[in-house]
Scaffold this motif. Structure first.
Motif: not given
Length: 412
Positions: A232-245
């Motif tokens: 679950y935490a990894i998926l949240v981090l990937l969503a943040l990566i999506f926003s940033k990149f």
């Protein structure tokens, strides 16, 4: 799967690296960190030459924005698909000299980019550059962690800032060297690739001598969260990566076009603006990791992703002077998240340094590629200005940071 047995001292040393608390600066291998950071500079400088010469390619081949986006998509998709596979494989089967091999792929792509005259071959050159990155990033991130002496955020920042500086000077060198002399001047940068291959071979010697702990040894450290919560935490981090990149793609691929069309500046002036933005990204990267070590990675992630929102909302409506000013805090604040995100994820998944690095670097490249392709099509249908108005809301995804667990509390 049975793990290959390694010499006991090397295994023990790597196991300590994976789970030990912060140690003194004297135990941090700054020579190795400097070498891997400099090679990251060379790698990303060469990679950044591709988007830097987009205006030249667009004029030479009469390319649409969609075709420009497809070039970026090809390069970054190649890297994003291969990086997790490379990282997962080298977690189980360390390959110290794969770093030099990865630089060799980049060398091939660079020479092809300088010589070919067909769009299809340009796509192939972009894919070779992407393959070089896919091999380089997971293993070099592992080397940075091995050399950290427990100061993981600092090591990740030192490693990553090399890439940011390389991305910053690439457009500048393109403006000074390539644009006056033509695309064939790209081949001059092959000397940088050869230097990188030499240095990475020396790093490979250090890596081989130090060894790698089998995953089962490292995994003996306590898992900070149950597997379901880790996912679950990894998926949240990937969503943040999506926003940033996704937002970063709007700058790296289309910022020069935005400045040229909106403010009628020259190509060289637009490249200089891109250089200053990339410099701000480098500064943000170098401060993000140490701040995460000191104050907690979740707080740095929160401040970085969501904190950039006011600046992105203003940028599409600003004049040329303020656009130049606003891109500096945007670059600094947004870039400070990535070292903290990578180290946070490595703490979520101890013993899987390569897998985590490959997943997050690969996903970052993938989102950059998808972003470039999607935003290029959107620019063709609407305008570059409209693209920046849409992207200005992406940092709102940073609100998801509140869902991440506070790992630091569990270690105190």
């Amino acid at each position: 799967m049975a793990e290959t047995a390694l010499p006991e001292p090397a295994a023990a040393a790597s196991a300590v690296d994976a789970v030990a608390p912060k140690t003194s600066a004297e135990k941090t291998a700054f020579t190795v960190l400097s070498a891997i950071s400099f090679c990251h500079l060379l790698n990303d400088m060469m990679q950044s030459l591709l988007p830097a010469i987009y205006p030249m390619l667009k004029d030479s081949y009469d390319l649409s924005f969609g075709q420009i986006g497809l070039l970026t998509f090809t390069y970054q998709l190649t890297a994003s698909l291969l990086q997790p596979l490379v990282g997962s494989y080298t977690d189980r089967h360390p390959k110290p000299y794969s770093l030099a091999i990865g630089m060799g792929f980049s060398l091939s792509g660079l020479l092809m980019l300088a010589m070919v005259n067909q769009y299809g071959l340009l796509l192939l050159a972009a894919s070779l550059l992407g393959t070089g990155s896919s091999v380089f990033h997971p293993e070099s991130s592992r080397v940075a962690r091995m050399a950290s002496g427990g100061r993981y955020g600092l090591a990740q920042s030192v490693f990553q800032v090399g890439g940011n500086v390389g991305s910053a000077i690439g457009p500048l060198l393109a403006a000074v060297i390539i644009f006056p002399r033509g695309r064939s001047a790209v081949a001059w940068f092959s000397v940088c690739a050869l230097l990188g291959m030499f240095l990475l071979t020396q790093v490979g010697h250090w890596y081989k001598g130090r060894g790698m702990a089998p995953r089962k040894v490292v995994a003996a450290a306590s898992q900070p969260l149950p597997p379901r919560k880790v996912t679950y935490a990894i998926l949240v981090l990937l969503a943040l990566i999506f926003s940033k990149f996704f937002y970063m793609a709007s700058i790296t691929s289309y910022y020069t076009f935005y400045l040229i069309s909106q403010f009628h500046v020259s190509v060289r002036a637009a490249q200089m603006h891109l250089f200053f933005f990339a410099g701000a990204v480098a500064l943000g990267t170098i401060v993000g990791g140490p701040l995460g070590d000191r104050f907690g990675r979740k707080y740095i992630i929160w401040a970085s992703i969501l904190g950039v929102l006011p600046f992105t909302l203003i940028l599409p409506y600003a004049n040329l002077f303020w656009v130049g000013i606003l891109t500096v805090p945007i670059g600094i604040i947004l870039a400070s998240a990535f070292p903290a995100i990578v180290v946070y994820a490595q703490e979520l998944m101890p013993g899987k340094t390569g897998t985590v690095a490959g997943l997050f670097f690969g996903f970052a490249f993938g989102m950059g590629g998808v972003g470039a392709a999607v935003l290029g099509q959107l620019a063709d249908m609407t305008s570059i200005t409209f693209v920046y108005r849409v992207c200005s809301f992406l940092p709102l995804i940073g609100l998801l940071t509140g869902l991440l667990p506070n790992l630091e509390k569990k270690h105190r």
